[in-house]
Write an enzyme that holds these catalytic residues in place. Structure first.
Site, PDB file in Angstrom:
ATOM      1  N   ASP A 178     -45.775 109.570  14.345  1.00  0.00           N
ATOM      2  CA  ASP A 178     -47.082 109.352  13.712  1.00  0.00           C
ATOM      3  C   ASP A 178     -47.618 110.611  13.030  1.00  0.00           C
ATOM      4  OD1 ASP A 178     -46.503 107.228  15.399  1.00  0.00           O
ATOM      5  OD2 ASP A 178     -48.568 106.894  15.982  1.00  0.00           O
ATOM      6  N   ASP A 231     -41.765 110.251  11.904  1.00  0.00           N
ATOM      7  CA  ASP A 231     -41.099 108.938  11.783  1.00  0.00           C
ATOM      8  C   ASP A 231     -41.870 108.023  10.826  1.00  0.00           C
ATOM      9  OD1 ASP A 231     -43.255 108.443  13.492  1.00  0.00           O
ATOM     10  OD2 ASP A 231     -42.091 107.276  14.942  1.00  0.00           O
ATOM     11  N   CYS A 271     -43.236 102.480  13.970  1.00  0.00           N
ATOM     12  CA  CYS A 271     -42.071 103.190  14.504  1.00  0.00           C
ATOM     13  C   CYS A 271     -40.765 102.398  14.560  1.00  0.00           C
ATOM     14  CB  CYS A 271     -42.386 103.771  15.877  1.00  0.00           C
ATOM     15  SG  CYS A 271     -42.986 102.573  17.081  1.00  0.00           S
TER      16      CYS A 271
END
Length: 485
Positions: A40, A245, A78
């Site tokens: 994040d 990510d 994610c």
């Protein structure tokens, strides 16, 4: 292109093209690869120009290597993003596009797709996946498929045979909510510059400052791992890659295809100082890391990979990112981004941006403020657009003139040709890559996640001492007590 044709093409390309990956003749000793992934994370580091964030270790890594300013995740959440990153394939091409899907059904990758560690292991590498602060424990995978074989040999490079090259991935989770504050270098919330689509209150400023402080703690954790690399005499023969990510976990960022959801930091340091100090504006997709790392390791990338090596992307015209179901919230959005413009297509324009999502309802204090301000008629124009009951079918933004993506140019006649060209390019990409987003999930799957979210929401609200139907005022009051004391 239909799925059967697409997959047969992949197989034919692998067999008749480059074949099984092998070492290239006459190569020097293989470099180690250290791959650092933070959850994040948007490019909010010091080396990306944020004056409030102290990240000396990552700043130094950028000075010693290359910093990429237009690196994009294939998805703003994610599990699909990581599924793509670790296969070199779009999650939409391999059936991994719905967040937290295939957890229990044994779904495997279509042939000939593999987790990329498969190819490194074949080439003699010891492949590991560890945690950023606990090097002996396995790290996060979070893929929407079940690998056909074990993807890792261990959790730490120390477990390898003497002299064996390693491919080591370490995951850093503290930038994921809940944030970890930095008592060593607190950030004054009053000094922050919030995006215009954010409500400006002490609560929101505190929450944003907490995110930035967590980046500083992240930097020290990465610094400790890089120091270990040097102390063990491995730095001179190790490629170091750091990236997020996907984007930051804030309103209109994570789970959305605006820059805050898909643009990530990417820093690459090669042995010997090659390219030190480089700042690249080239369009990078995180699926490019798979063929890049293979090439640098002397492994011939298999022909089916959809990414390109970083040396080959200078002439790339666009990249594509996608968002599908996130937890219980069914959606489908695609974006096509060039160096200057972004085209977004909302496949469910009748649904609001803020259709219910338990994770965001429970974790985003700014969402509660926006909901409260909407009820009170206090939203500004930028905030009102995101809180509307419907979405436009298409969005078009000039990122150079409008970095916050607030002025939708899709209805502007001056941009008609550009809109039509980008619309056609996305249509072609959907066909060429066998984008499976149009295929509905079984009702049992969507119902499972709906029930899971409801149960989690009700349990958490009870723990917070709030009613399930608590008002935005109630949510905001709870957050103010938690974050402001």
């Amino acid at each position: 292109m239909k799925r059967r044709t697409f997959l047969s093409t992949l197989g034919a390309g692998l067999a008749a093209g480059l074949g099984a990956p092998r070492a290239m003749a006459g190569d020097p000793p293989r470099p180690n690869i250290l791959w650092l992934v933070s959850e994040d994370t948007s490019p909010d580091l010091g080396c990306y120009g944020n004056p409030l964030v102290h990240t000396p270790h990552l700043d130094r890594l950028a000075e010693q290597g290359a910093r990429y300013d237009a690196a994009l995740a294939t998805c703003p959440v994610c599990s699909p993003a990581r599924s793509a990153m670790m296969t070199g394939m779009y999650q939409t091409s391999i059936g991994a596009h719905n967040h937290r899907s295939h957890r229990e059904d044994g779904h495997t990758l279509p042939e000939p797709v593999r987790v990329i560690t498969h190819y490194f292991r074949e080439a003699g590498y010891f492949v590991t996946n560890g945690r950023g602060t606990d090097w002996e424990r396995p790290g996060k995978t979070d893929w929407n498929f079940t690998p056909s074989d074990s993807p890792f040999d261990g959790a730490d490079w120390a477990q390898r045979a003497p002299g064996q090259p390693f491919f080591a991935q370490y995951n850093f989770s503290l930038t994921h909510r809940d944030f970890v504050r930095d008592p060593e270098r607190p950030i004054d919330p009053a000094q922050l510059e919030l995006p215009p689509y954010y409500p400006d209150t002490p609560l929101v400023r505190r929450d944003w400052a907490d995110y930035l402080e967590s980046l500083q703690v992240l930097d020290r954790q990465i610094g400790a791992l890089l120091k270990r690399l040097e102390d063990e005499g491995l730095a001179d023969n190790t490629i170091v890659v750091y990236h997020g990510d996907h984007g930051r976990p804030h309103v209109r960022d994570k789970q959305w295809l605006y820059e805050g959801g898909i643009r990530v930091p990417l820093i690459v340091r090669k042995p010997g100082g090659a390219g030190a100090g480089k700042v690249s504006k080239d369009l990078v997709s995180l699926i490019d890391l798979a063929p890049t790392m293979m090439r640098w390791a002397g492994i011939t990338p298999p022909a089916h990979l959809q990414g390109q090596a970083l040396e080959d992307i200078a002439q790339r015209e666009f990249v594509v990112s996608a968002r599908d179901r996130c937890d219980e919230t069914v959606d489908r959005i695609r974006c096509l981004r060039t160096k200057r413009y972004k085209y977004i297509r909302n496949f469910y324009p009748d649904r609001p941006y803020t259709q219910f999502n338990a994770y965001k309802k429970l974790q985003y204090p700014a969402l509660g403020v926006l909901e409260q301000w909407k009820a009170e008629g206090k939203l500004n124009e930028a905030q009102q657009a995101f809180m509307a009951e419907r979405r436009p079918e298409e969005e078009l933004y000039d990122l150079r003139a409008d970095p916050h993506e607030l002025e939708n140019l899709a209805k502007n006649i001056e941009y008609k040709q550009l809109l039509e060209r980008m619309r056609g390019q996305l249509d072609q990409w959907i066909a060429d890559t066998n984008d499976q987003g149009a295929l509905p999930e079984p009702a049992a799957v969507t119902n499972h996640w709906l029930e899971e979210a409801r149960g989690r929401f009700e349990k958490t609200m009870q723990q917070r001492g709030l009613a399930v139907d608590a008002t935005p005022v109630d949510h905001v009051a709870w957050w103010e007590k938690k974050l402001l004391g």
